[in-house]
Design a protein around this motif. Structure first.
Motif, PDB file in Angstrom:
ATOM      1  N   CYS A  73       0.845  -1.198   0.000  1.00 29.76           N
ATOM      2  CA  CYS A  73       0.000   0.000   0.000  1.00 29.76           C
ATOM      3  C   CYS A  73       0.878   1.246   0.000  1.00 29.76           C
ATOM      4  O   CYS A  73       1.804   1.354   0.787  1.00 29.76           O
ATOM      5  N   CYS A  76       0.096   3.292   3.590  1.00 36.54           N
ATOM      6  CA  CYS A  76       0.599   2.827   4.888  1.00 36.54           C
ATOM      7  C   CYS A  76       1.868   2.006   4.742  1.00 36.54           C
ATOM      8  O   CYS A  76       2.472   1.620   5.727  1.00 36.54           O
ATOM      9  N   CYS A  96      -7.104  -0.337   0.434  1.00 36.56           N
ATOM     10  CA  CYS A  96      -6.252  -1.083   1.345  1.00 36.56           C
ATOM     11  C   CYS A  96      -7.074  -1.544   2.527  1.00 36.56           C
ATOM     12  O   CYS A  96      -7.743  -0.754   3.170  1.00 36.56           O
ATOM     13  N   CYS A  99      -5.333   0.142   6.004  1.00 36.34           N
ATOM     14  CA  CYS A  99      -5.469   1.543   6.410  1.00 36.34           C
ATOM     15  C   CYS A  99      -6.676   2.203   5.751  1.00 36.34           C
ATOM     16  O   CYS A  99      -6.949   3.371   6.011  1.00 36.34           O
TER      17      CYS A  99
END
Ligand SMILES: [Zn+2]
Length: 104
Positions: A73, A76, A96, A99
């Motif tokens: 991601c 994050c 994601c 997050c």
């Protein structure tokens, strides 16, 4: 809709390059595989095929199964599973699951 796309950064979970990450160079939907730059490099022994293709041993990346990579991601910076959701304007995007950031 594909979970992994070209230019995504993925982390390799299985195989000899486990723990390494790289950018997706090509997605092969028919085989559920991706080719990741610098990952799963194999040596191929090529026959000479004319003056432009001298042959010898070349190194190239072999496809790796989607199931064996995790998307990294961008928000994050963790390997994550990908979810899908519809935005209010009707676009379908990936997000994601760690997050909750949209990935597209
Ligand atoms: Zn995230």
């Amino acid at each position: 809709m594909q979970r992994v796309r070209r230019e995504d950064t993925v982390l390799v979970l299985k195989g000899k390059d486990r723990g390494r990450s790289g950018a997706v160079r090509k997605v092969i939907p028919g085989e559920a595989k991706v080719i990741v730059t610098g990952i799963n490099v194999v040596k191929r022994h090529m026959r000479p095929r004319g003056p432009q293709k001298p042959g010898g041993i070349i190194e190239r990346e072999a496809p790796i199964a989607w199931a064996n990579v995790a998307l990294l991601c961008q928000a994050c910076n963790k390997p994550t599973r990908v979810g899908f959701r519809m935005l209010s304007d009707g676009r379908k995007v990936r997000y994601c699951r760690k997050c909750d950031a949209n990935l597209d």
